[in-house]
Design a protein around this motif. Structure first.
Motif, PDB file in Angstrom:
ATOM      1  N   SER A 157     -14.408   6.399  -7.762  1.00  0.00           N
ATOM      2  CA  SER A 157     -13.433   6.026  -8.792  1.00  0.00           C
ATOM      3  C   SER A 157     -13.279   7.142  -9.813  1.00  0.00           C
ATOM      4  O   SER A 157     -12.151   7.493 -10.208  1.00  0.00           O
ATOM      5  N   LEU A 158     -14.396   7.720 -10.258  1.00  0.00           N
ATOM      6  CA  LEU A 158     -14.331   8.845 -11.179  1.00  0.00           C
ATOM      7  C   LEU A 158     -13.607  10.028 -10.542  1.00  0.00           C
ATOM      8  O   LEU A 158     -12.825  10.719 -11.197  1.00  0.00           O
ATOM      9  N   TRP A 166      -5.656   9.703  -4.811  1.00  0.00           N
ATOM     10  CA  TRP A 166      -6.090   8.419  -4.252  1.00  0.00           C
ATOM     11  C   TRP A 166      -5.743   7.262  -5.195  1.00  0.00           C
ATOM     12  O   TRP A 166      -6.622   6.574  -5.718  1.00  0.00           O
ATOM     13  N   TRP A 167      -4.463   7.045  -5.392  1.00  0.00           N
ATOM     14  CA  TRP A 167      -3.993   6.013  -6.323  1.00  0.00           C
ATOM     15  C   TRP A 167      -4.535   4.630  -5.963  1.00  0.00           C
ATOM     16  O   TRP A 167      -4.714   3.776  -6.844  1.00  0.00           O
ATOM     17  N   ILE A 168      -4.816   4.399  -4.685  1.00  0.00           N
ATOM     18  CA  ILE A 168      -5.346   3.089  -4.293  1.00  0.00           C
ATOM     19  C   ILE A 168      -6.699   2.836  -4.947  1.00  0.00           C
ATOM     20  O   ILE A 168      -6.995   1.734  -5.413  1.00  0.00           O
ATOM     21  N   LEU A 169      -7.534   3.865  -5.006  1.00  0.00           N
ATOM     22  CA  LEU A 169      -8.837   3.720  -5.647  1.00  0.00           C
ATOM     23  C   LEU A 169      -8.696   3.606  -7.162  1.00  0.00           C
ATOM     24  O   LEU A 169      -9.492   2.929  -7.814  1.00  0.00           O
ATOM     25  N   LEU A 212     -14.042  -5.815  -0.807  1.00  0.00           N
ATOM     26  CA  LEU A 212     -12.681  -5.448  -1.205  1.00  0.00           C
ATOM     27  C   LEU A 212     -12.601  -3.976  -1.582  1.00  0.00           C
ATOM     28  O   LEU A 212     -11.621  -3.294  -1.254  1.00  0.00           O
ATOM     29  N   TRP A 213     -13.639  -3.469  -2.244  1.00  0.00           N
ATOM     30  CA  TRP A 213     -13.630  -2.045  -2.599  1.00  0.00           C
ATOM     31  C   TRP A 213     -13.696  -1.177  -1.342  1.00  0.00           C
ATOM     32  O   TRP A 213     -13.015  -0.143  -1.265  1.00  0.00           O
ATOM     33  N   ALA A 220      -7.283   4.078   1.275  1.00  0.00           N
ATOM     34  CA  ALA A 220      -7.058   5.393   0.670  1.00  0.00           C
ATOM     35  C   ALA A 220      -7.218   6.512   1.697  1.00  0.00           C
ATOM     36  O   ALA A 220      -6.447   7.475   1.710  1.00  0.00           O
ATOM     37  N   VAL A 221      -8.210   6.381   2.552  1.00  0.00           N
ATOM     38  CA  VAL A 221      -8.454   7.405   3.568  1.00  0.00           C
ATOM     39  C   VAL A 221      -7.307   7.482   4.572  1.00  0.00           C
ATOM     40  O   VAL A 221      -6.851   8.564   4.932  1.00  0.00           O
ATOM     41  N   ILE A 222      -6.814   6.328   5.012  1.00  0.00           N
ATOM     42  CA  ILE A 222      -5.818   6.341   6.077  1.00  0.00           C
ATOM     43  C   ILE A 222      -4.398   6.599   5.540  1.00  0.00           C
ATOM     44  O   ILE A 222      -3.587   7.248   6.201  1.00  0.00           O
TER      45      ILE A 222
END
Length: 232
Positions: A157-158, A166-169, A212-213, A220-222
């Motif tokens: 996250s940081l 990685w906007w999803i994170l 969920l995380w 985010a990876v895919i």
């Protein structure tokens, strides 16, 4: 000038998909506790801990133990591949290493099951006893697992905020992290107070937030595969 990044992205995309699928598989298997509401298990979800589902002597131990083993193996494989294939930064390196430790600790949970009792029961350790992890190895491996996934979540996250990627994170992942953190505080505070504070519910929220995380990380990876390899 423009062909290089495109070639790199296409070459790494299949590997990114496999890593994401492995993380998603781990997330789903780590949610196997929901089968408690389908299978005939005589445990109160409000007051029981999830470790009791695959404790020694439980009728469906093999189901939950297998799910945890798949979780650990999938995460360990995914983190090794992610560490080797994706661009290395300090925060993401911490995240991959912590996620690997989470997978290893989850497998250790399977190999060192609870002795058919809750951590707060007599002889199983409890909040009034100093270092309850010493009373059962399973309590120690579970603590290591939760700590490791928390470190991984905070590190990624940081990294998402610091590197502006990685906007999803940054969005969905942060919501899951906040929920999991709140449930962890609930557990830590309530476990040291007299009375019943629905610790089973708190733990299920905590573990559900972890799953969920992990799904957010897989997405985010895919979806943002290029950002994991692009030096930016």
């Amino acid at each position: 000038m423009t062909r290089g990044p495109k070639i790199t992205y296409r070459r790494l995309r299949p590997a990114s998909v496999m890593i994401a699928l492995a993380i998603a598989l781990a997330a789903v298997c780590y949610s196997s506790w929901v089968l408690q509401f389908v299978l005939k298990i005589d445990l109160d979800p409000v007051n029981s801990f999830l470790s009791e589902l695959d404790a020694e002597g439980k009728p469906y131990r093999q189901v939950f133990a297998t799910a945890d083993a798949i979780t650990g193996a999938a995460l360990m494989s995914a983190t090794i591949a992610g560490f080797l294939l994706f661009r290395r930064r300090r925060l993401t390196t911490i995240g991959w290493v912590a996620l690997f430790c989470f997978g290893a600790s989850t497998i250790a949970d399977v190999l060192l099951p609870l002795h058919d009792c809750a951590p707060g029961a007599a002889g199983c350790g409890g909040p009034s006893e100093l270092f309850p992890q010493l009373h059962q190895p399973h309590a120690l491996t579970s603590t290591l697992a939760v700590t490791s996934v928390a470190v991984a979540a905070f590190a990624f996250s940081l990294a998402a905020f610091r590197y502006r990627r990685w906007w999803i994170l940054r969005e969905f992942g942060m919501v899951a992290l906040a929920i999991g953190s709140a449930a962890t505080v609930w557990l830590l505070v309530a476990d040291n107070l007299p009375g019943n504070y629905a610790l089973g519910i708190a733990q299920r929220i905590q573990v559900g937030a972890m799953s969920l995380w992990l799904l957010a990380l897989a997405a985010a990876v895919i979806i943002e595969a290029r950002e994991w390899t692009d030096p930016g």
